[in-house]
Design a protein around this motif. Structure first.
Motif, PDB file in Angstrom:
ATOM      1  N   GLU A 182      57.118  94.502  70.906  1.00  0.00           N
ATOM      2  CA  GLU A 182      56.938  95.386  69.750  1.00  0.00           C
ATOM      3  C   GLU A 182      57.835  96.618  69.878  1.00  0.00           C
ATOM      4  O   GLU A 182      58.383  97.103  68.884  1.00  0.00           O
ATOM      5  CB  GLU A 182      55.475  95.801  69.633  1.00  0.00           C
TER       6      GLU A 182
ATOM      7  N   LYS B 219      54.665 105.841  67.192  1.00  0.00           N
ATOM      8  CA  LYS B 219      53.352 106.274  66.690  1.00  0.00           C
ATOM      9  C   LYS B 219      53.111 105.754  65.272  1.00  0.00           C
ATOM     10  O   LYS B 219      52.003 105.311  64.951  1.00  0.00           O
ATOM     11  CB  LYS B 219      53.247 107.798  66.719  1.00  0.00           C
ATOM     12  N   ASN B 220      54.151 105.807  64.444  1.00  0.00           N
ATOM     13  CA  ASN B 220      54.019 105.286  63.084  1.00  0.00           C
ATOM     14  C   ASN B 220      53.732 103.785  63.100  1.00  0.00           C
ATOM     15  O   ASN B 220      52.924 103.285  62.317  1.00  0.00           O
ATOM     16  CB  ASN B 220      55.289 105.563  62.271  1.00  0.00           C
ATOM     17  N   ARG B 221      54.387 103.071  63.996  1.00  0.00           N
ATOM     18  CA  ARG B 221      54.160 101.627  64.120  1.00  0.00           C
ATOM     19  C   ARG B 221      52.725 101.343  64.579  1.00  0.00           C
ATOM     20  O   ARG B 221      52.088 100.413  64.104  1.00  0.00           O
ATOM     21  CB  ARG B 221      55.173 101.027  65.103  1.00  0.00           C
TER      22      ARG B 221
ATOM     23  N   VAL C 186      60.950  98.097  67.314  1.00  0.00           N
ATOM     24  CA  VAL C 186      61.114  99.482  66.866  1.00  0.00           C
ATOM     25  C   VAL C 186      62.508  99.988  67.229  1.00  0.00           C
ATOM     26  O   VAL C 186      63.193 100.600  66.399  1.00  0.00           O
ATOM     27  CB  VAL C 186      60.018 100.401  67.471  1.00  0.00           C
TER      28      VAL C 186
ATOM     29  N   VAL D 263      50.140 103.191  63.994  1.00  0.00           N
ATOM     30  CA  VAL D 263      49.266 103.453  62.849  1.00  0.00           C
ATOM     31  C   VAL D 263      49.329 102.261  61.890  1.00  0.00           C
ATOM     32  O   VAL D 263      48.297 101.810  61.388  1.00  0.00           O
ATOM     33  CB  VAL D 263      49.669 104.767  62.134  1.00  0.00           C
ATOM     34  N   ASP D 264      50.539 101.736  61.658  1.00  0.00           N
ATOM     35  CA  ASP D 264      50.682 100.565  60.795  1.00  0.00           C
ATOM     36  C   ASP D 264      49.876  99.384  61.324  1.00  0.00           C
ATOM     37  O   ASP D 264      49.316  98.609  60.559  1.00  0.00           O
ATOM     38  CB  ASP D 264      52.153 100.142  60.682  1.00  0.00           C
ATOM     39  N   LEU D 265      49.840  99.254  62.647  1.00  0.00           N
ATOM     40  CA  LEU D 265      49.110  98.148  63.279  1.00  0.00           C
ATOM     41  C   LEU D 265      47.626  98.463  63.473  1.00  0.00           C
ATOM     42  O   LEU D 265      46.896  97.672  64.068  1.00  0.00           O
ATOM     43  CB  LEU D 265      49.735  97.817  64.641  1.00  0.00           C
ATOM     44  N   ARG D 266      47.218  99.640  63.033  1.00  0.00           N
ATOM     45  CA  ARG D 266      45.831 100.116  63.178  1.00  0.00           C
ATOM     46  C   ARG D 266      45.412 100.199  64.651  1.00  0.00           C
ATOM     47  O   ARG D 266      44.329  99.782  65.036  1.00  0.00           O
ATOM     48  CB  ARG D 266      44.878  99.225  62.390  1.00  0.00           C
ATOM     49  N   ARG D 267      46.323 100.732  65.473  1.00  0.00           N
ATOM     50  CA  ARG D 267      46.043 100.943  66.891  1.00  0.00           C
ATOM     51  C   ARG D 267      46.429 102.361  67.308  1.00  0.00           C
ATOM     52  O   ARG D 267      47.121 102.537  68.312  1.00  0.00           O
ATOM     53  CB  ARG D 267      46.851  99.957  67.753  1.00  0.00           C
TER      54      ARG D 267
ATOM     55  N   LYS E 265      65.165  98.386  65.070  1.00  0.00           N
ATOM     56  CA  LYS E 265      65.119  98.971  63.721  1.00  0.00           C
ATOM     57  C   LYS E 265      65.799 100.336  63.705  1.00  0.00           C
ATOM     58  O   LYS E 265      66.590 100.645  62.811  1.00  0.00           O
ATOM     59  CB  LYS E 265      63.662  99.094  63.259  1.00  0.00           C
TER      60      LYS E 265
END
Length: 155
Positions: free
Chosen positions: A55, A38-40, A59, A42-46, A62
């Protein structure tokens, strides 16, 4: 006709199964993974969307690296209890990564990449490593790859 599920969908299904089975370690890891996704997004603006399998692998890799770093730090700090907890979480994450390359496969891959790129000196190390890491995401440990490429290009 076979229906393929994305990595995102598989994690959602496994989360529900872990919840029903009361598998606390798997449930915790998947919950943290879902939060990272979810954080990713938001970072991608999706927000509200989903990630591609590539993708998702980013994650998961990481998150795995974070667990590996924690294991090393806890071991150095003489905290085997916390290191074991992180190792159990890392094992769950590894279930979602592609099978890691063995030493022989890695050596062959390095040789073929060096040949394909025409790499001849340690100056070419970055190109070789980035090529391998991008084509074999989640299958290669960056530190081991770096050492092996450096050793090969220096000889």
């Amino acid at each position: 006709m076979t229906v393929t599920t994305t990595l995102f969908e598989q994690i959602e299904k496994d989360y529900v199964q872990a919840y029903k089975a009361r598998d606390s370690v798997r449930l915790t890891v998947l919950r943290l993974l879902k939060t990272a996704v979810k954080n990713r997004l938001v970072d991608l603006r999706r927000p509200g969307g989903s990630l591609s399998d590539e993708e998702m692998l980013d994650v998961i890799v990481k998150e795995g690296k974070q667990r590996q770093d924690s294991i090393e730090q806890y071991t150095a700090a003489q905290r085997p209890d916390l290191a074991e907890k992180e190792a159990a979480e890392l094992a769950v994450l590894k279930d979602y990564l592609p099978k890691a390359l063995g030493q022989e496969e890695l050596t062959a891959l390095i040789e073929s990449t060096i040949t394909a790129l025409g790499a001849a000196s340690p100056k070419d190390m970055g190109r070789v490593i980035s090529t391998i890491m991008s084509s074999h995401k989640g299958q290669v440990d960056g530190k081991a790859l770096s050492e092996a490429v450096k050793k090969r290009l220096q000889s």
